[in-house]
Design a protein around this motif. Sequence first.
Motif, PDB file in Angstrom:
ATOM      1  N   PRO A   1      50.992 -46.482 108.967  1.00  0.00           N
ATOM      2  CA  PRO A   1      51.425 -46.087 107.626  1.00  0.00           C
ATOM      3  C   PRO A   1      52.602 -46.913 107.128  1.00  0.00           C
ATOM      4  O   PRO A   1      53.505 -47.269 107.896  1.00  0.00           O
ATOM      5  CB  PRO A   1      51.800 -44.610 107.772  1.00  0.00           C
ATOM      6  CG  PRO A   1      51.928 -44.358 109.234  1.00  0.00           C
ATOM      7  CD  PRO A   1      51.127 -45.388 109.940  1.00  0.00           C
TER       8      PRO A   1
ATOM      9  N   ASP B   1      56.556 -46.256 102.544  1.00  0.00           N
ATOM     10  CA  ASP B   1      56.509 -45.394 101.359  1.00  0.00           C
ATOM     11  C   ASP B   1      55.222 -44.563 101.284  1.00  0.00           C
ATOM     12  O   ASP B   1      54.858 -44.062 100.226  1.00  0.00           O
ATOM     13  CB  ASP B   1      56.648 -46.229 100.090  1.00  0.00           C
ATOM     14  CG  ASP B   1      55.520 -47.238  99.928  1.00  0.00           C
ATOM     15  OD1 ASP B   1      54.781 -47.466 100.923  1.00  0.00           O
ATOM     16  OD2 ASP B   1      55.370 -47.809  98.832  1.00  0.00           O
ATOM     17  N   ALA B   2      54.532 -44.398 102.419  1.00  0.00           N
ATOM     18  CA  ALA B   2      53.257 -43.676 102.402  1.00  0.00           C
ATOM     19  C   ALA B   2      53.465 -42.204 102.075  1.00  0.00           C
ATOM     20  O   ALA B   2      54.444 -41.587 102.494  1.00  0.00           O
ATOM     21  CB  ALA B   2      52.568 -43.808 103.756  1.00  0.00           C
ATOM     22  N   HIS B   3      52.501 -41.651 101.319  1.00  0.00           N
ATOM     23  CA  HIS B   3      52.444 -40.201 101.161  1.00  0.00           C
ATOM     24  C   HIS B   3      51.092 -39.739 101.696  1.00  0.00           C
ATOM     25  O   HIS B   3      50.247 -40.551 102.080  1.00  0.00           O
ATOM     26  CB  HIS B   3      52.666 -39.765  99.711  1.00  0.00           C
ATOM     27  CG  HIS B   3      51.717 -40.381  98.734  1.00  0.00           C
ATOM     28  ND1 HIS B   3      50.393 -40.024  98.645  1.00  0.00           N
ATOM     29  CD2 HIS B   3      51.919 -41.346  97.792  1.00  0.00           C
ATOM     30  CE1 HIS B   3      49.806 -40.716  97.687  1.00  0.00           C
ATOM     31  NE2 HIS B   3      50.702 -41.534  97.163  1.00  0.00           N
TER      32      HIS B   3
ATOM     33  N   TYR C   1      48.226 -38.565 100.669  1.00  0.00           N
ATOM     34  CA  TYR C   1      46.916 -39.013 100.185  1.00  0.00           C
ATOM     35  C   TYR C   1      46.748 -40.520 100.345  1.00  0.00           C
ATOM     36  O   TYR C   1      45.638 -41.015 100.458  1.00  0.00           O
ATOM     37  CB  TYR C   1      46.703 -38.567  98.741  1.00  0.00           C
ATOM     38  CG  TYR C   1      46.507 -37.069  98.644  1.00  0.00           C
ATOM     39  CD1 TYR C   1      45.399 -36.460  99.226  1.00  0.00           C
ATOM     40  CD2 TYR C   1      47.447 -36.260  98.020  1.00  0.00           C
ATOM     41  CE1 TYR C   1      45.221 -35.086  99.179  1.00  0.00           C
ATOM     42  CE2 TYR C   1      47.279 -34.878  97.961  1.00  0.00           C
ATOM     43  CZ  TYR C   1      46.164 -34.292  98.543  1.00  0.00           C
ATOM     44  OH  TYR C   1      45.992 -32.934  98.509  1.00  0.00           O
ATOM     45  N   ARG C   2      47.867 -41.248 100.377  1.00  0.00           N
ATOM     46  CA  ARG C   2      47.766 -42.677 100.633  1.00  0.00           C
ATOM     47  C   ARG C   2      47.329 -42.932 102.076  1.00  0.00           C
ATOM     48  O   ARG C   2      46.795 -43.977 102.407  1.00  0.00           O
ATOM     49  CB  ARG C   2      49.098 -43.361 100.346  1.00  0.00           C
ATOM     50  CG  ARG C   2      49.006 -44.884 100.282  1.00  0.00           C
ATOM     51  CD  ARG C   2      50.299 -45.494  99.802  1.00  0.00           C
ATOM     52  NE  ARG C   2      50.535 -45.206  98.387  1.00  0.00           N
ATOM     53  CZ  ARG C   2      51.671 -45.506  97.747  1.00  0.00           C
ATOM     54  NH1 ARG C   2      52.668 -46.062  98.428  1.00  0.00           N
ATOM     55  NH2 ARG C   2      51.811 -45.224  96.483  1.00  0.00           N
ATOM     56  N   ARG C   3      47.562 -41.957 102.949  1.00  0.00           N
ATOM     57  CA  ARG C   3      47.141 -42.084 104.346  1.00  0.00           C
ATOM     58  C   ARG C   3      45.699 -41.636 104.545  1.00  0.00           C
ATOM     59  O   ARG C   3      45.194 -41.629 105.665  1.00  0.00           O
ATOM     60  CB  ARG C   3      48.069 -41.257 105.255  1.00  0.00           C
ATOM     61  CG  ARG C   3      49.479 -41.795 105.332  1.00  0.00           C
ATOM     62  CD  ARG C   3      50.301 -41.028 106.347  1.00  0.00           C
ATOM     63  NE  ARG C   3      49.806 -41.258 107.705  1.00  0.00           N
ATOM     64  CZ  ARG C   3      50.244 -40.583 108.771  1.00  0.00           C
ATOM     65  NH1 ARG C   3      51.157 -39.636 108.619  1.00  0.00           N
ATOM     66  NH2 ARG C   3      49.760 -40.830 109.967  1.00  0.00           N
TER      67      ARG C   3
ATOM     68  N   SER D   1      38.424 -39.356 101.279  1.00  0.00           N
ATOM     69  CA  SER D   1      38.081 -40.706 101.738  1.00  0.00           C
ATOM     70  C   SER D   1      36.947 -40.731 102.748  1.00  0.00           C
ATOM     71  O   SER D   1      36.206 -41.708 102.831  1.00  0.00           O
ATOM     72  CB  SER D   1      39.313 -41.364 102.377  1.00  0.00           C
ATOM     73  OG  SER D   1      40.455 -41.196 101.580  1.00  0.00           O
TER      74      SER D   1
ATOM     75  N   GLN E   1      41.705 -43.813 106.640  1.00  0.00           N
ATOM     76  CA  GLN E   1      42.876 -44.677 106.506  1.00  0.00           C
ATOM     77  C   GLN E   1      42.503 -46.134 106.236  1.00  0.00           C
ATOM     78  O   GLN E   1      43.370 -47.008 106.246  1.00  0.00           O
ATOM     79  CB  GLN E   1      43.723 -44.582 107.777  1.00  0.00           C
ATOM     80  CG  GLN E   1      44.277 -43.182 108.025  1.00  0.00           C
ATOM     81  CD  GLN E   1      44.887 -43.059 109.410  1.00  0.00           C
ATOM     82  OE1 GLN E   1      46.012 -43.491 109.637  1.00  0.00           O
ATOM     83  NE2 GLN E   1      44.140 -42.472 110.330  1.00  0.00           N
TER      84      GLN E   1
END
Length: 508
Positions: A230, A233-235, A237-239, A310, A458
């Motif tokens: 990660p 600055d990951a949150h 949903y970005r993961r 995803s 991911q």
Amino acid sequence: MHSELLSPAEMAEADRLAIAAGPLDGYGLMRRAGEAVAALVLARYPGATRVHVLCGPGNNGGDGYIVARLLQESGADVALWVSGEPRAGSDAALAAADCPLERRPLPAFAAEPGSLVVDALYGAGLSKPLSGDAAKAVQIVTELGLPVVAIDLPSGVSGESGAILGSAFRAATTVTFARKKPGHLLLPGREQCGEIVLADIGIGDDIIARIAPRTFENGPALWLETFPVPAVDAHKYRRGHTSVFSGGPSATGAARLSALAAARSGAGAVTVLSPANAMQVNAAHLTSIMLHKAETVADLGAFLTDRRPSSFVLGPGFGVGEKARDFALALLGAGQGQDAGIEGLVLDADGITSFRDEPETLFQAARRSGAPALVMTPHEGEFGRLFPDIANDKALSKLAKARAAAARANAVIVYKGADTVIAAPDGRAAINSNGAPWLATAGSGDVLAGIIAGLLAQGMPAFEAACAGVWIHAEAGSRFGPGLIAEDLPFAMVPVLHELVKGAMAVR
């Protein structure tokens, strides 16, 4: 670590290319091989009262002649037993000519307790059952319980498939050259090899690159560069967001195991998609895992639009039938003509069996342009339900069967077992070698499906995600050991994941 595996034909090509490139000729490579084996025997078996070297008529036997000569020169008591004469002018004939030991006929082979056997009869290239004097030698060695050092592969084991052809030596150590062969890792051959030692005899990485092997030993070297780490600055949903379909109220546990595994593998958000009548049961057992009702394809469509997950897992505890087929086909169609953002669908257990009567419907959906990646994780029985003709083809190895199924289904196939094979539609395949019997427990496969889906979410490519999932699952089980149950696996993954993330950061 070199992860490429070479078939016997590819190994022969590697020899040819190395000889053409120089500086070593064929006999030079053979001398290097013999030296590696002799050095191992002297280091590991200094107390052997006698060493029996068994030589066949081919290049494997040529290696054996060199071993016998070097061991005798080192002061060992060596008996040389031969089966057939090397072809005139061959490298094996040169090795035989340079070996001064008395040649005893293999039909007269006899050994004594406390001695050691070097198996240089046939190696990886054997294509017909071991019989006659060679099979008798195997029987004698087995009955005496003598340690065996095998050159390349224990004679009787197919380098291509790992099958035992007639009978085979069970080696304490197998010394192979340049790269391992599929037969070193596929069962039952793997059990005959003992410890596998890979010796460098001068066939460089540039030679292997020219062959461009498509088969690999599964391990971090194969996929670590794509392993998700990660960003600062990951949150969540970005993961990545993984969704797992649940069965009815009496069959919800499998989905929750998958969901927890997906979360552990790094997916930032995980949702269990539950039928209405199982919502309360699931709600009572979920904390960080989210819950959403998905009774119909319409419910699923609304969820896709609203939450944009995803990856998906469909099958564990779900039930076999039309509902599973409808959900799977809806997901495989969701990526067409729109930016659905679905990385992939992991189809396991009941999800696979639901297509046993109409597999081509599934395969056609997976072949459509824009369809999300399909990963299927069948065990032996499930594989046979979806690919009966491939499963029943006795001419095919497990590796070849997985490749054929992957090409037909346009899917990554995880053909499970103690020697799990992962195959991609493009012909790449990996054989897993770090499995453990502790993984043979109910729910273990549900965890595997969740790990793969979590990695897919991911952004890890489907083949690499499947390979990584299989390896992580096996490594966690191996480290935990006796007493393992499926509920232990997600937590047992933690130290494995720590090491992988650290390694992935180091290679970037």
